[in-house]
Motif scaffolding. Structure first.
Motif, PDB file in Angstrom:
ATOM      1  N   PHE A  88       7.002   3.373  -0.069  1.00 12.93           N
ATOM      2  CA  PHE A  88       6.310   2.277  -0.252  1.00 12.93           C
ATOM      3  C   PHE A  88       5.200   2.169   0.794  1.00 12.93           C
ATOM      4  N   TYR A  89       5.542   2.530   2.055  1.00  6.84           N
ATOM      5  CA  TYR A  89       4.372   2.509   3.108  1.00  6.84           C
ATOM      6  C   TYR A  89       3.315   3.502   2.824  1.00  6.84           C
ATOM      7  N   PHE A  90       3.512   4.675   2.386  1.00  9.00           N
ATOM      8  CA  PHE A  90       2.488   5.633   2.075  1.00  9.00           C
ATOM      9  C   PHE A  90       1.672   5.235   0.735  1.00  9.00           C
ATOM     10  N   ILE A  91       2.486   4.914  -0.369  1.00 11.03           N
ATOM     11  CA  ILE A  91       2.212   4.948  -1.592  1.00 11.03           C
ATOM     12  C   ILE A  91       1.313   3.467  -1.757  1.00 11.03           C
ATOM     13  N   ALA A  92       2.218   2.367  -1.540  1.00  9.70           N
ATOM     14  CA  ALA A  92       1.712   1.141  -1.908  1.00  9.70           C
ATOM     15  C   ALA A  92       0.803   0.638  -0.584  1.00  9.70           C
ATOM     16  N   GLY A 152      -0.578   0.641  16.331  1.00 14.44           N
ATOM     17  CA  GLY A 152      -1.868   0.793  16.451  1.00 14.44           C
ATOM     18  C   GLY A 152      -2.502   1.000  15.006  1.00 14.44           C
ATOM     19  N   ASP A 153      -1.664   1.166  13.849  1.00 16.71           N
ATOM     20  CA  ASP A 153      -2.013   1.409  12.640  1.00 16.71           C
ATOM     21  C   ASP A 153      -2.987   2.738  12.685  1.00 16.71           C
ATOM     22  N   ALA A 154      -2.430   3.771  13.292  1.00 17.44           N
ATOM     23  CA  ALA A 154      -3.226   5.134  13.520  1.00 17.44           C
ATOM     24  C   ALA A 154      -2.400   6.079  12.564  1.00 17.44           C
ATOM     25  N   LEU A 155      -2.654   6.002  11.572  1.00 20.78           N
ATOM     26  CA  LEU A 155      -2.165   6.798  10.299  1.00 20.78           C
ATOM     27  C   LEU A 155      -1.930   8.485  10.780  1.00 20.78           C
ATOM     28  N   GLY A 172       6.835  -5.402   3.964  1.00 24.11           N
ATOM     29  CA  GLY A 172       5.487  -4.924   3.865  1.00 24.11           C
ATOM     30  C   GLY A 172       4.588  -4.357   4.890  1.00 24.11           C
ATOM     31  N   SER A 173       5.002  -4.002   5.869  1.00 22.86           N
ATOM     32  CA  SER A 173       4.484  -3.297   6.631  1.00 22.86           C
ATOM     33  C   SER A 173       5.311  -1.930   7.317  1.00 22.86           C
ATOM     34  N   GLY A 174       4.915  -1.072   8.212  1.00 23.92           N
ATOM     35  CA  GLY A 174       5.721  -0.089   8.662  1.00 23.92           C
ATOM     36  C   GLY A 174       6.659  -0.249   9.679  1.00 23.92           C
ATOM     37  N   ARG A 175       6.672  -1.368  10.250  1.00 26.35           N
ATOM     38  CA  ARG A 175       7.166  -1.843  11.408  1.00 26.35           C
ATOM     39  C   ARG A 175       8.777  -1.644  11.186  1.00 26.35           C
TER      40      ARG A 175
END
Length: 397
Positions: free
Chosen positions: A241-245, A305-308, A369-372
């Motif tokens: 869900f993190y990577f796809i959604a 930092g939302d650094a993928l 809904g986030s990666g945290r």
């Protein structure tokens, strides 16, 4: 003892077979990861409900292992393994035919109960056949074989999803179970002779768990190896869900990303198989703990930092260390309890999947809904892994 490992070519096939058996858990999970959003849509279920099918599988795997280890110490490895694989195949058929999320979750639990036999007893077979130092090297080689499952499974799962829908992934798992049943029946001999188990009562076999639970060395090894595994399952649960959604990667791109992490597992375990004799299993486990913790910290900073690219790098390091820690920690544990190798391997495997279950549940419960949540759970589990290693080193001295 006389085994299929007396010739180099046959030894290679023997390790390949055992590595494939250890891969039962990763394969049964990783193959259907790209299909999780499609399963949610097809069964009219929430993302959290579909994620719980992973948590339930981990619980079943952990419970099943606890029974298989001592029973195999008393009655032998082969018959117990065949029984578990047969149960896995039947439950895979039930997954394929599920029409509601509740049915799928129940079938996944039973599937895991059966699959645990192959995974835990393959490790016990190695301890039956090899001396402790050589067993750890063989466990690392098995882990490189096992890494092929998460390397190929998401890519195969994406192809099956595109061609046959989400049920196609469970059809492939069913085929794997039936093939494994036939191969074990034909090629795997009994490796625990009657004279090594005839004096051991079933109650005494299960009593080994009490000794393990009170041994600080064992506790440290269980935490060091098990919590690293838990970090990987936090990633497995949250990453589709993190990577796809969230990050809008396609299922195919996600499968390729997952495969890259599996390559890291493969490389780390190959290096371990070459270095463990000269450096020692304890030192290599320390390298794994330190590297995994560093990767977890990088992931935490990158998510904030939302650094993928840095997220991907941190996850790569964390996941790469799981097999290295697993091989060394379970090898050290079985060497400490040679007369209860099945129980030791079972408790270690059960701890891995039990810790993985709680990490998976924590990620699902805190889903926002986030990666945290993924980052926090991975940092917490890798911190416990390091603390477990420090406990082991202190107690072992």
């Amino acid at each position: 003892m006389t085994t299929p490992t007396t010739e180099p070519a046959r030894e290679g096939r023997f390790i390949l077979l055992l590595g494939a058996l250890v891969a039962f858990g990763p394969l049964a999970i990783d193959l259907y990861l790209p299909a999780l959003p499609a399963i949610a849509a097809g069964l009219s279920a929430s993302a959290e409900a579909v994620q719980s099918s992973i948590t339930v599988f981990l619980a079943g795997f952990a419970v099943g292992m606890l029974f298989y280890g001592p029973i195999s110490d008393r009655y032998g490895r082969r018959t117990v393994m065949l029984t578990g694989i047969a149960l896995f195949a039947l439950a895979s058929l039930a997954c394929l035919l599920s029409t509601a999320i509740e049915q799928l979750i129940l079938a996944r639990f039973v599937q895991a109960l059966g699959g645990g036999a192959a995974s835990v007893l393959a490790r016990a077979v190695v301890r039956d056949v090899y001396a402790p130092s050589e067993a750890i090297r063989k466990l690392s080689l098995m882990a490189t074989v096992t890494a092929i499952a998460p390397l190929l499974a998401p890519l195969l799962g994406s192809a099956l999803l595109a061609g046959f829908g989400w049920r196609g992934t469970f059809a492939a798992v069913l085929a794997w179970g039936l093939l494994s049943l036939a191969v074990v029946w034909r090629l795997l001999p009994e490796t625990l002779p009657a004279e090594r188990r005839g004096e051991l009562s079933l109650a005494a076999a299960f009593a080994a768990y009490g000794r393990l639970a009170l041994d600080p060395v064992a506790i440290g090894l269980l935490l060091a190896g098990g919590m690293s595994f838990a970090a990987m399952f936090a990633y497995i649960t949250a990453s589709p869900f993190y990577f796809i959604a969230l990050q809008k990667l396609s299922p195919t791109a996600y499968g390729a990303l997952f495969a890259a992490n599996a390559l890291g597992i493969f490389a780390a375990n190959y290096a371990n198989s070459r270095l463990v004799k000269s450096r020692g299993a304890a030192a290599m486990a320390g390298v794994g703990c330190a590297s995994g913790f560093t990767g977890a910290l990088l992931l935490w900073v990158a998510i904030a930092g939302d650094a993928l690219p840095a997220v991907i790098a941190g996850l790569f390091v964390v996941v790469s260390m799981t097999g290295l820690l697993g091989a060394n920690c379970v090898g050290l544990l079985m060497a400490r309890y040679p007369q209860n190798a099945g129980a030791a391997a079972a408790l270690f495997g059960s701890s891995q999947f039990g810790f993985g279950m709680w990490a998976s549940a924590a990620v699902s419960y805190t889903h926002d809904g986030s990666g945290r949540p993924m980052a926090w759970v991975i940092v917490a589990t890798m911190t416990l892994s390091v603390l477990g290693y420090l406990l082991y080193r202190r107690a072992a001295r």
